[in-house]
Design a protein around this motif. Structure first.
Motif, PDB file in Angstrom:
ATOM      1  N   ILE A   2       0.869  -1.178   0.000  1.00 16.09           N
ATOM      2  CA  ILE A   2       0.000   0.000   0.000  1.00 16.09           C
ATOM      3  C   ILE A   2       0.904   1.225   0.000  1.00 16.09           C
ATOM      4  CG2 ILE A   2      -1.694   1.311   1.349  1.00 16.09           C
ATOM      5  CD1 ILE A   2      -2.559  -1.489   2.461  1.00 16.09           C
ATOM      6  N   TYR A   3       0.566   2.166  -0.878  1.00 15.07           N
ATOM      7  CA  TYR A   3       1.435   3.327  -0.988  1.00 15.07           C
ATOM      8  C   TYR A   3       0.610   4.596  -1.147  1.00 15.07           C
ATOM      9  CZ  TYR A   3       5.288   6.249  -2.539  1.00 15.07           C
ATOM     10  OH  TYR A   3       6.205   7.252  -2.650  1.00 15.07           O
ATOM     11  N   PHE A   4       0.797   5.531  -0.223  1.00 14.28           N
ATOM     12  CA  PHE A   4       0.160   6.843  -0.321  1.00 14.28           C
ATOM     13  C   PHE A   4       1.218   7.808  -0.854  1.00 14.28           C
ATOM     14  CE2 PHE A   4      -2.315   4.653   2.853  1.00 14.28           C
ATOM     15  CZ  PHE A   4      -3.614   5.077   2.643  1.00 14.28           C
ATOM     16  N   ASP A   5       0.932   8.425  -1.988  1.00 13.39           N
ATOM     17  CA  ASP A   5       1.937   9.284  -2.618  1.00 13.39           C
ATOM     18  C   ASP A   5       1.473  10.736  -2.591  1.00 13.39           C
ATOM     19  OD1 ASP A   5       4.074  10.203  -4.058  1.00 13.39           O
ATOM     20  OD2 ASP A   5       3.298   9.513  -6.004  1.00 13.39           O
ATOM     21  N   VAL A  59      -3.186   7.020  -4.413  1.00 15.82           N
ATOM     22  CA  VAL A  59      -3.167   5.920  -3.447  1.00 15.82           C
ATOM     23  C   VAL A  59      -3.078   4.614  -4.234  1.00 15.82           C
ATOM     24  CG1 VAL A  59      -4.397   4.795  -1.557  1.00 15.82           C
ATOM     25  CG2 VAL A  59      -4.675   7.259  -1.917  1.00 15.82           C
ATOM     26  N   TYR A  60      -2.076   3.803  -3.897  1.00 12.03           N
ATOM     27  CA  TYR A  60      -1.904   2.538  -4.613  1.00 12.03           C
ATOM     28  C   TYR A  60      -2.172   1.364  -3.694  1.00 12.03           C
ATOM     29  CZ  TYR A  60       0.216   5.013  -8.490  1.00 12.03           C
ATOM     30  OH  TYR A  60       0.422   5.844  -9.550  1.00 12.03           O
ATOM     31  N   PHE A  61      -2.905   0.396  -4.220  1.00 13.62           N
ATOM     32  CA  PHE A  61      -3.026  -0.895  -3.559  1.00 13.62           C
ATOM     33  C   PHE A  61      -2.394  -1.878  -4.521  1.00 13.62           C
ATOM     34  CE2 PHE A  61      -5.041  -4.936  -2.576  1.00 13.62           C
ATOM     35  CZ  PHE A  61      -4.954  -4.970  -1.195  1.00 13.62           C
ATOM     36  N   GLU A  62      -1.222  -2.364  -4.160  1.00 17.10           N
ATOM     37  CA  GLU A  62      -0.381  -3.127  -5.091  1.00 17.10           C
ATOM     38  C   GLU A  62      -0.220  -2.302  -6.380  1.00 17.10           C
ATOM     39  OE1 GLU A  62      -2.062  -7.060  -5.139  1.00 17.10           O
ATOM     40  OE2 GLU A  62      -0.971  -7.584  -3.325  1.00 17.10           O
TER      41      GLU A  62
END
Lengths: 227, 304
Positions: A2-5, A59-62
């Motif tokens: 999970i990545y919040f950019d 926001v990335y989920f995978e």
């Protein structure tokens, strides 16, 4: 995973929930997101669930950019995330069993699997004997355990818990935290949003502190510092 | 997942939520009953209005009286020519002898008239044609045809010209009656639809938190919507049943009175004769109203 950019969320000129948050969460992590009420913890979780859209950032989920995903992809992402809320959010006209089964039915599980997995999930949270009780016949702690069973029954990759102990007595609180720890030990990523420093400090896991919509601390084995 | 299983789950979910949310379901069903009842009443009123109007229309005819010296084959030729007109619905020939027989029968008890007739050497009555048009405004066309036709020589009089004003006025009243009836039907049906839509919106508004939970748990919009649509259909089905049953005592009581007042049709007999058609119409209206209202009402809550 999970990545919040550089995620910002502004409701109005005077109401900024998140301000340029960047955050990465790895598989199997147990991350506590702490901060005062209104710091932006819940907004962060809602963005991951695509319940809200960011004003800027991604926001990335995978590999999925959650907010560019098609409605069908959003459904698939949500099925891989289990949710537990402060106010339980059980379906009031369904029994404990049916609440848990609903998550499986919605995901298209076969009746035979539901008949096996739901009792197992109830067993895991210690409510096998209350399967046919409606939410209004359960205590706060029991409701939250049903919610946890619902969150994990589809074997999700991530469990989001938003103030899961906010409405509970100390004993139920310990039980719920014990369950979340076990879920994490079994290999599920857990993201816990809370303002309760006692439970965060007892965990000795990663702690991300948010203040006024910004990440101010991110400690691998952290504590919740109160100013 | 097999679609069959999904549909089965949606239907089961709809029945379950209808049953478990008893008060909401009861209220929605009662409001729906009101709406379906209005639709049913409109149906009956239209039947009554149409029957009364066509009854009045049926009373209008024109008679063509032939001179007493006209040959019967000429009259029959006129009969055949008029029957060819597209505006003519029916035509009846009354010969001089028939007219006399009818006259005698009507006045059988009156010795003075019977004796007077007996003393006359010849039959004083004229042969006539009773003509009914498809609609009242067409009498004028028929009358004009008679006036300008070759048969004018044997025609003594056409009573249209005596009744012209009355027929024209009646024709206007009838078409106004139909227009007003249609207008009232549309207005009342629209009100009924709006009331149902708002009631179901309220029922779904109560469940808006549940809807958002279902979405967050990973249910598709169709899967969330399904049970609400099924519940909406159930409100309609129950409303149609209740309304159909209610119409039994109502038409039983109101039918004979209406028949006396408007003349002709007894609504109770109509209800019995068309029981299944009426039930099917009410059922279709109920189901359509319930499902469409649910689909419209739930739309905004699915955008989570």
């Amino acid at each position: 995973m999970i990545y919040f950019d550089k995620v910002s969320k502004t409701y109005s000129a005077t109401s900024i929930a998140l301000d340029g948050v960047s955050l990465a969460i790895e598989p199997k992590e147990f991350v506590s997101i702490v901060g005062r009420s209104g710091a932006g913890k819940t907004t962060l979780l809602k963005l991951l669930l695509a319940e809200e859209k960011p004003s800027s950032g991604e926001v990335y989920f995978e590999s999925f950019n959650v907010h560019n995903a098609t409605p069908n992809e959003v459904i698939q992402i949500r099925r891989r995330i289990g949710c537990v809320f402060q106010d339980f959010r059980l379906l009031p006209s369904k029994t404990a069993f049916e609440n848990i089964a609903f998550a499986m039915e919605a995901a298209g599980a076969a009746d035979a699997d539901i008949a096996v997995d739901v009792p197992q999930a109830l067993e895991l949270v210690g409510l096998a004997d209350k399967a046919w009780h409606f939410p209004n016949e359960l205590s706060g702690g029991e409701k939250q355990r049903v919610a946890i069973a619902r969150a994990i029954v589809n074997r999700p990759d991530v469990v989001l818990a938003d103030e899961p102990t906010g409405n509970l007595d100390p004993i139920s609180m310990r039980e719920i935290m014990g369950l979340l720890k076990s879920i994490n030990e079994l290999g599920t990523t857990v993201i816990l949003a809370t303002h309760n420093h006692d439970i965060v400090n007892a965990l000795e896991k990663r702690v991300v502190t948010i203040e006024s919509g910004k990440v101010v601390r991110d400690d691998k084995k952290g504590r919740y510092m109160i100013k | 997942m097999a679609t069959g299983v999904t549909i089965q789950r949606i239907i089961r979910g709809g029945f379950m939520s209808f049953w478990r949310n008893g008060w909401v379901s009861l209220t929605a069903t009662l409001v729906m009953t009101l709406a379906v009842f209005v639709i049913g009443s409109l149906l009956f009123s239209n039947v009554l209005l149409t029957s009364a109007l066509s009854q009045i229309e049926g009373q209008v005819d024109i008679s063509v009286y032939f001179r007493t010296d006209a040959a019967e084959q000429d009259i029959l030729a006129a009969n055949a020519a008029i029957a060819q007109l597209p505006q003519v619905r029916s035509i009846a020939y009354v010969s001089r002898d028939d007219a006399l027989a009818k006259f005698r029968a009507r006045h059988a008890g009156n010795a003075l008239i019977t004796q007077s007739l007996d003393e006359l050497a010849d039959n004083p009555l004229q042969a006539s044609l009773n003509i009914r048009a498809e609609s009242p405004e067409q009498y004028e066309v028929i009358a004009r045809f008679l006036e300008s036709s070759v048969y004018q020589a044997i025609i003594d009089k056409v009573n249209y010209f005596q009744n012209q004003v009355v027929i024209e006025r009646l024709s206007k009243v009838l078409s106004a009656g139909r227009a007003v009836g249609l207008g009232i039907t549309i207005a009342l049906a629209a009100i009924a639809v709006l009331v149902v839509l708002n009631t179901i919106r309220l029922a779904i508004y109560v469940a808006r938190d549940e809807i958002s939970v279902m979405k967050v748990v990973g249910a598709s919009s169709a899967y969330v919507r399904g049970p609400f649509v099924v519940s909406g259909a159930l409100y309609g089905i129950f409303a149609a049943f209740i309304t159909t049953v209610l119409f039994y005592p109502l038409t039983f009581w109101f039918g004979p009175q209406a028949a006396k007042f408007f003349g002709g049709l007894n609504l109770f007999h109509y209800y019995l004769a068309h029981f299944f058609q009426i039930f099917l119409i009410l059922l279709s209206c109920g189901i359509l109203l319930g499902t469409l209202s649910s689909v419209i009402a739930i739309r905004r809550y699915l955008k989570v």
